[in-house]
Design an enzyme around this catalytic site. Structure first.
Site, PDB file in Angstrom:
ATOM      1  N   LYS A 152       0.845  -1.209   0.000  1.00  0.00           N
ATOM      2  CA  LYS A 152       0.000   0.000   0.000  1.00  0.00           C
ATOM      3  C   LYS A 152       0.873   1.250   0.000  1.00  0.00           C
ATOM      4  CE  LYS A 152      -3.832  -2.354   2.201  1.00  0.00           C
ATOM      5  NZ  LYS A 152      -4.459  -2.821   3.438  1.00  0.00           N
ATOM      6  N   GLN A 157      -5.002  -1.771   9.691  1.00  0.00           N
ATOM      7  CA  GLN A 157      -4.750  -3.041   9.003  1.00  0.00           C
ATOM      8  C   GLN A 157      -5.285  -4.203   9.842  1.00  0.00           C
ATOM      9  OE1 GLN A 157      -3.301  -3.492   5.839  1.00  0.00           O
ATOM     10  NE2 GLN A 157      -3.995  -5.582   6.166  1.00  0.00           N
ATOM     11  N   ASP A 162     -11.566   2.555   4.021  1.00  0.00           N
ATOM     12  CA  ASP A 162     -11.914   1.144   3.785  1.00  0.00           C
ATOM     13  C   ASP A 162     -13.422   0.982   3.546  1.00  0.00           C
ATOM     14  OD1 ASP A 162      -9.794  -0.645   3.609  1.00  0.00           O
ATOM     15  OD2 ASP A 162      -9.470  -0.678   5.774  1.00  0.00           O
TER      16      ASP A 162
END
Ligand code: NAP
Length: 304
Positions: free
Chosen positions: A53, A97, A120
């Site tokens: 990422k 995460q 997200d």
């Protein structure tokens, strides 16, 4: 023989759009979008994802700000970091995460992120906006799958779609997005009776299960489009021999390297029946990061 839907190529197109969007912001005298990534503990796979990422952010001009916390971090400290990032005007997106180490409540952490920075798309406010068909930050994987289908001109209106899997991250939002585009959607899961027959009804089959090679060629309607979201590592040779019967190269790799990545769909068998299939790797995987960066750009432009 069916078409391979190349996720890597589409991810590159999506990333180029993001790069141009970042450039447009800079040309207006605004700062580059900034994504804060919170990584708790030492899960090796999570470290790889975060590294990927960060590298993707660098390519498109998004600043990535990494926050590493020890595996024994108390929930209160994680809460405090999220609060601090929520309040920071220099941070546009926050990503915690997953999975979190044992003892930490992932839902509590995700729900604490400000909906405006929830890149997200997991916050209940954003999930609610999706349910209502309103704009908001949407989960990256299904959003990117929809973008891939649109790019390849898959006409969703009136299509019979089956989504295999009902997670909040993939299955449910994917089903809602297909419904929004006027597909007739069935959501199947571990309690679904006669799963092969349900799948065989699908003009579009989306598999997001996490079971290597679950979907056999005989489960697929001839001419269907198949999107394989699953990412699984297979090390067992007997399992590999069964699910890679139509993919001798994959079986060779498993034997040579002791393991191989594959999806929820038996790719070789699917290629003989479907009209188009996403491969694993190289299908949905690269699209997800592109979706995340598109969300980060969108979050930064909320101040526009
Ligand atoms: P998840 O939360 O574990 O959900 C799996 C779903 O599959 C559940 O709804 C479960 O049903 C269903 N299921 C499990 N076994 C089944 C079976 N034998 N038959 C029918 N349904 C079954 O997983 P997820 O987070 O959605 O992820 C699914 C897969 O996608 C995983 O392989 C994951 O690694 C991958 N993934 C890939 C990306 C990407 O970037 N490509 C992103 C996210 C996830 P129940 O609800 O009844 O338990």
């Amino acid at each position: 023989m069916s078409q391979v839907l190349d996720g890597k190529a589409h991810a590159d197109r999506m990333l180029e759009e993001v790069r141009q969007g970042v450039e447009a912001r800079l040309a207006q005298g605004k700062r580059a979008p900034a994504l804060a990534v919170v990584l708790v503990g030492d899960d090796p796979a999570s470290h790889v994802y975060v590294r990927n990422k960060t590298a993707a952010c660098a390519k498109v001009g998004i600043r990535s700000l990494e926050h590493r916390l020890a595996a024994d971090t108390p929930q209160a400290a994680l809460d405090a970091l999220i609060d601090q990032l929520n309040a920071d005007p220099g941070v546009d997106g926050i990503l915690v995460q997953l999975p979190l180490p044992q003892g930490l409540d992932a839902k509590r952490a995700l729900h604490r992120i400000s909906p405006a920075k929830d890149v997200d798309g997991f916050h209940p406010v954003n999930q609610g906006l999706l349910l209502e068909g309103l704009p908001g930050l949407r989960p990256c994987t299904p959003t990117a799958c929809m973008s891939l289908l649109a790019h390849h001109g898959v006409a969703l209106k009136g299509l019979r779609a089956v989504v295999l899997g009902r997670s909040e991250i993939v299955g449910k939002p994917m089903a809602l997005m297909l419904l929004e585009q006027h597909a007739t959607v069935t959501i199947a899961h571990s309690r679904t009776k006669d799963l092969p027959a349900v799948c065989r009804e699908a003009d579009l089959l989306v598999a997001a299960v996490g079971r290597p090679g679950l979907v056999e060629g005989s489960w697929i309607k001839p001419g269907a489009v198949v999107v394989d979201v699953g990412i699984n590592r297979v090390e067992d040779e007997a399992l590999g021999a069964a699910i890679f019967a139509a993919e001798p190269k994959k079986l060779e790799t498993l034997r040579a390297k002791g393991g191989v990545l594959c999806g929820d769909v038996r790719f070789g068998e699917a290629m003989a029946v479907a009209s188009a299939v996403t491969p694993v790797p190289g299908g949905v995987g690269p699209l997800t990061i592109a979706g995340l960066l598109a969300n980060t750009l969108a979050a930064s432009n909320q101040d526009a």
